[in-house]
Design an enzyme around this catalytic site. Structure first.
Site, short mmCIF file in Angstrom:
data_model
loop_
_atom_site.label_atom_id
_atom_site.label_comp_id
_atom_site.label_asym_id
_atom_site.label_seq_id
_atom_site.Cartn_x
_atom_site.Cartn_y
_atom_site.Cartn_z
N TYR A 16 43.59 37.21 38.85
CA TYR A 16 42.32 36.58 39.23
C TYR A 16 42.05 35.32 38.41
CZ TYR A 16 41.03 40.33 42.37
OH TYR A 16 41.00 41.20 43.43
N VAL A 17 42.63 35.24 37.20
CA VAL A 17 42.45 34.04 36.40
C VAL A 17 43.62 33.07 36.61
CG1 VAL A 17 42.43 33.16 34.03
CG2 VAL A 17 40.97 35.05 34.68
N GLY A 18 44.85 33.57 36.44
CA GLY A 18 46.03 32.71 36.53
C GLY A 18 46.11 31.95 37.85
N THR A 98 40.98 47.77 28.28
CA THR A 98 40.65 48.63 27.14
C THR A 98 41.77 49.66 26.94
OG1 THR A 98 38.34 48.37 27.74
CG2 THR A 98 38.85 50.18 26.26
N SER A 135 43.94 34.47 28.35
CA SER A 135 43.35 35.82 28.43
C SER A 135 42.24 35.95 27.39
CB SER A 135 44.41 36.87 28.10
OG SER A 135 45.46 36.85 29.01
N GLU A 174 38.77 31.51 29.35
CA GLU A 174 38.29 31.13 30.68
C GLU A 174 36.90 31.73 30.94
OE1 GLU A 174 39.48 28.89 32.84
OE2 GLU A 174 37.48 29.36 33.58
N LEU A 230 34.13 36.44 23.73
CA LEU A 230 33.57 37.80 23.72
C LEU A 230 32.05 37.73 23.66
CD1 LEU A 230 35.88 39.73 21.19
CD2 LEU A 230 36.04 39.64 23.67
N LEU A 236 25.73 37.59 28.32
CA LEU A 236 25.44 37.67 29.76
C LEU A 236 25.15 39.11 30.17
CD1 LEU A 236 28.19 35.21 31.07
CD2 LEU A 236 25.72 34.86 31.19
N CYS A 285 35.59 42.73 33.11
CA CYS A 285 35.48 42.15 31.77
C CYS A 285 34.27 42.52 30.92
CB CYS A 285 35.60 40.64 31.88
SG CYS A 285 37.23 40.17 32.47
P1 NAD Z 1 44.85 40.48 36.50
O1 NAD Z 1 45.15 41.91 36.25
O2 NAD Z 1 44.25 40.08 37.81
O3 NAD Z 1 46.18 39.61 36.30
C1 NAD Z 1 47.03 39.74 35.22
C2 NAD Z 1 48.46 39.58 35.72
O4 NAD Z 1 49.35 39.50 34.61
C3 NAD Z 1 48.97 40.74 36.57
O5 NAD Z 1 49.34 40.27 37.85
C4 NAD Z 1 50.17 41.29 35.78
O6 NAD Z 1 51.22 41.75 36.62
C5 NAD Z 1 50.59 40.07 35.00
N1 NAD Z 1 51.39 40.37 33.81
C6 NAD Z 1 51.15 41.29 32.83
N2 NAD Z 1 52.12 41.23 31.89
C7 NAD Z 1 52.99 40.27 32.28
C8 NAD Z 1 54.20 39.74 31.71
N3 NAD Z 1 54.67 40.18 30.54
N4 NAD Z 1 54.85 38.77 32.38
C9 NAD Z 1 54.38 38.30 33.57
N5 NAD Z 1 53.23 38.75 34.14
C10 NAD Z 1 52.55 39.73 33.50
O7 NAD Z 1 43.90 40.02 35.31
P2 NAD Z 1 42.80 38.85 35.36
O8 NAD Z 1 41.54 39.34 35.97
O9 NAD Z 1 43.44 37.61 35.87
O10 NAD Z 1 42.49 38.69 33.79
C11 NAD Z 1 43.43 38.11 32.91
C12 NAD Z 1 42.74 37.83 31.59
O11 NAD Z 1 41.70 36.86 31.78
C13 NAD Z 1 42.07 39.03 30.94
O12 NAD Z 1 42.20 38.93 29.55
C14 NAD Z 1 40.60 38.88 31.32
O13 NAD Z 1 39.75 39.47 30.37
C15 NAD Z 1 40.44 37.38 31.31
N6 NAD Z 1 39.39 36.85 32.20
C16 NAD Z 1 39.22 37.38 33.45
C17 NAD Z 1 38.26 36.82 34.31
C18 NAD Z 1 38.04 37.37 35.69
O14 NAD Z 1 37.09 36.96 36.32
N7 NAD Z 1 38.87 38.25 36.21
C19 NAD Z 1 37.50 35.74 33.87
C20 NAD Z 1 37.71 35.22 32.59
C21 NAD Z 1 38.66 35.79 31.77
C1 UGA Z 2 31.77 37.29 34.19
C2 UGA Z 2 31.17 36.03 33.56
O1 UGA Z 2 30.07 35.60 34.36
C3 UGA Z 2 32.21 34.92 33.45
O2 UGA Z 2 31.66 33.80 32.78
C4 UGA Z 2 33.43 35.44 32.69
O3 UGA Z 2 34.44 34.46 32.65
C5 UGA Z 2 33.97 36.68 33.38
O4 UGA Z 2 32.92 37.68 33.46
C6 UGA Z 2 35.10 37.33 32.65
O5 UGA Z 2 35.27 37.13 31.47
O6 UGA Z 2 35.78 38.09 33.35
P1 UGA Z 2 32.32 38.09 36.66
O7 UGA Z 2 32.42 39.44 36.02
O8 UGA Z 2 33.42 37.65 37.53
O9 UGA Z 2 32.14 36.97 35.53
O10 UGA Z 2 30.99 38.01 37.53
P2 UGA Z 2 29.43 37.91 37.16
O11 UGA Z 2 28.80 37.01 38.12
O12 UGA Z 2 29.22 37.64 35.74
O13 UGA Z 2 28.93 39.38 37.50
C7 UGA Z 2 29.29 40.49 36.69
C8 UGA Z 2 28.49 41.70 37.13
O14 UGA Z 2 27.13 41.56 36.77
C9 UGA Z 2 28.51 41.95 38.64
O15 UGA Z 2 28.61 43.32 38.89
C10 UGA Z 2 27.18 41.39 39.09
O16 UGA Z 2 26.71 41.99 40.28
C11 UGA Z 2 26.30 41.75 37.91
N1 UGA Z 2 25.10 40.87 37.78
C12 UGA Z 2 25.25 39.55 37.54
C13 UGA Z 2 23.85 41.44 37.87
O17 UGA Z 2 23.70 42.67 38.07
N2 UGA Z 2 22.76 40.63 37.72
C14 UGA Z 2 22.86 39.30 37.49
O18 UGA Z 2 21.82 38.62 37.35
C15 UGA Z 2 24.14 38.75 37.40
#
Ligand code: NAD
Ligand code: UGA
Length: 463
Positions: A16-18, A98, A135, A174, A230, A236, A285
């Site tokens: 979701y990030v990459g 976790t 990450s 991110e 963190l 938030l 997250c």
């Molecule tokens: P994700 O599970 O969607 O993607 C991670 C990917 O990494 C997976 O596809 C997995 O197969 C791959 N992977 C793991 N080990 C690997 C390796 N050794 N080589 C190659 N690929 C490998 O996770 P995500 O939601 O993208 O989150 C990634 C990081 O970003 C986390 O630390 C998360 O906390 C952080 N983050 C997430 C969000 C979000 O909205 N999802 C926002 C900000 C930050």
């Molecule tokens: C959150 C942060 O907003 C991002 O900045 C951060 O990068 C990301 O986590 C992360 O590190 O993964 P995300 O979890 O994708 O993003 O979505 P949010 O919009 O923050 O919502 C998180 C949860 O809170 C959802 O379940 C949403 O419904 C809930 N929420 C949000 C509420 O219940 N009330 C609000 O006012 C806002």
């Protein structure tokens, strides 16, 4: 390493990030080649699909970017080694969930995917490589990564005929939110870059400066950057737990949570965002990052600080359990053999991500009480919903809201999908068993309109 010309970027982790982050970099930096690699074969196949509606991540605007950049300067593959070897900058975007067992289980982040990425980088990188932590990581993880990158076991001098293998570590967390990721990436509030050497910070900064104004790029030391990520999530999530705790007082007193949220949110010092009450925060997250912060606080002997932040998570679970109990109480204290329709399974609207969705915990509570559940979500598929439950008995997945409501005693609105507002609620009322209940945990429906139709309505945060 001054004046290193950056040509190739590699991102480890196509999640979701990459995926979205690298798509936006590729769009804004046509002179860079961006390779996103992952160990998951199916995921990479899905990123390369011709049918863009089948991309592994649903994000508004993402399909358009993929169409524009994929195969031009954006590539998805399983060729981890080869792309590490040719990269000038490597972003690590792997999962950091976790820990499930061992020391710190239930709190600390499991860094095994970070460690394996670092080991691969140490082995296959050539020349000078900037390694970017994308990450979300515990503070001081860069220290661990550094040790792995420089360990002679992984990185024997002279291996690959490369005697000058060197690394710099940069933290660039991110902040995108799912559902608005492309917009968040294209127009970020800020970009945070933490590092130890100015040159590496500058090279990462140069990438973002192709589309982000310099005033929005904050540079710090490594540890401030790791910790700020963190803390941003903790703050938030804290707002959500705060407003949710007040939703319960509103229900007891006759105050209305939407009115209270507006009244306090207009104070500039408080601000109006992130004050939407609901069934608790979900997503991969918030919970994991706060628990990680709690673990760090305890590790450094700061028990009061740890307890303070842990409460944000416990109020979140309390809110979900409170909503489940209210449903049971209103349906005469038993759900045995009752059918309930669950509208919404993703953790928020505009995403197909279900990780830590409040729908999961609330549904499990209802199943324990003997309910039969019909699920409808516009973007989450059957396989994904079923994967959250151990059994298929008492769980049905429907392809429309009206189908899910057929014969149901209650509809629970758990995700704020726009289409739920526009449903033909008269029709839905017709097909339900009476008394027909609506539990609006997102406060998106017009209560008095529904009551006029004949529904009994519970709306979060009002009596
Ligand atoms: P994700 O599970 O969607 O993607 C991670 C990917 O990494 C997976 O596809 C997995 O197969 C791959 N992977 C793991 N080990 C690997 C390796 N050794 N080589 C190659 N690929 C490998 O996770 P995500 O939601 O993208 O989150 C990634 C990081 O970003 C986390 O630390 C998360 O906390 C952080 N983050 C997430 C969000 C979000 O909205 N999802 C926002 C900000 C930050
Ligand atoms: C959150 C942060 O907003 C991002 O900045 C951060 O990068 C990301 O986590 C992360 O590190 O993964 P995300 O979890 O994708 O993003 O979505 P949010 O919009 O923050 O919502 C998180 C949860 O809170 C959802 O379940 C949403 O419904 C809930 N929420 C949000 C509420 O219940 N009330 C609000 O006012 C806002």
């Amino acid at each position: 390493m001054k004046n290193k010309l950056i040509k190739n970027i590699c991102c480890i982790g196509a999640g979701y990030v990459g995926g979205p982050t690298m798509s936006v970099i590729a769009l804004n930096c046509p002179n860079l080649r961006v390779d996103v690699v992952d160990i998951d074969k199916e995921k990479i196949e899905a990123w390369n699909t011709n049918d863009l509606s089948k991309l592994p991540v649903f994000e508004p605007g993402l399909e358009k970017l993929i169409k524009k950049c994929r195969g031009i300067n954006l590539f998805f593959s399983n060729n981890v080694e080869e792309n590490i070897a040719k990269a000038d900058i490597i972003f690590i975007s792997v999962n950091t969930p976790t820990k499930k067992k061992g020391i710190g289980a239930g709190f600390a982040s499991d860094l095994k995917w970070i460690e394996s990425s670092a080991r691969q980088i140490a082995k296959f990188a050539k020349g000078h490589t900037i390694v970017v932590e994308k990450s979300t990581l515990p503070v001081k993880t860069a220290e661990t990564i550094k040790v792995i990158l420089n360990s002679s076991d992984q990185n024997p001098s002279g291996n690959n005929g490369n005697k000058n293998k060197t690394f710099s570590i940069v933290s660039n967390p991110e902040f995108l939110a799912e559902g608005s990721a492309i917009n968040d990436l294209q127009y970020p509030d800020r970009v945070l870059i933490g590092g130890e050497d100015d040159n590496s910070i500058k090279l990462v900064k140069d990438i973002y400066m192709k589309w982000v104004d310099q005033s929005k790029i904050i540079t710090t030391n490594l540890w401030s950057s790791e910790l700020s990520k963190l803390v941003a999530n903790a703050f938030l999530a804290q707002r959500i737990s705060s407003i949710n705790s007040i939703s319960a007082i509103c229900e007891s007193t006759g105050a209305n949570i939407s009115e209270v949220a507006k009244a306090i949110g207009t104070d500039k010092r408080i601000g109006s965002e992130f004050l939407n009450p609901g069934p608790g925060f979900g997503g991969s997250c918030f919970k994991k990052d706060i628990l990680n912060l709690v673990y760090l606080c305890n590790y450094y002997g700061l028990k009061e600080v740890a307890d303070y932040w842990e409460k944000v998570v416990s109020i979140n679970l309390w809110q979900q359990n409170r909503i489940s109990s209210l449903v049971i109480i209103n349906l005469f204290g038993t759900l045995s053999d009752k059918k309930l329709a669950i509208f919404g399974f993703s953790f928020k609207a505009n995403t197909n991500d279900t990780r830590e969705s409040p729908s999961i915990n609330i549904s499990k509570n209802l199943l324990k009480e003997g309910a039969k559940l019909n699920f409808y979500d516009p973007k989450v598929n059957k396989k994904q919903i079923l994967s959250e439950f151990n059994t298929e008995s008492n769980v049905s997945i429907c392809n429309s809201a009206i189908k899910a409501a057929e014969g149901a005693d209650a509809v629970l609105v758990l995700t704020e999908w726009k289409e739920f507002k526009a449903l033909d609620w008269k029709n839905i009322f017709q097909v339900m068993r009476k008394p027909a209940w609506i539990f609006d945990a997102r406060i998106i429906l017009d209560k008095s309109l529904l009551e006029d139709i004949g529904f009994k309505v519970w709306s979060l945060g009002s009596s």
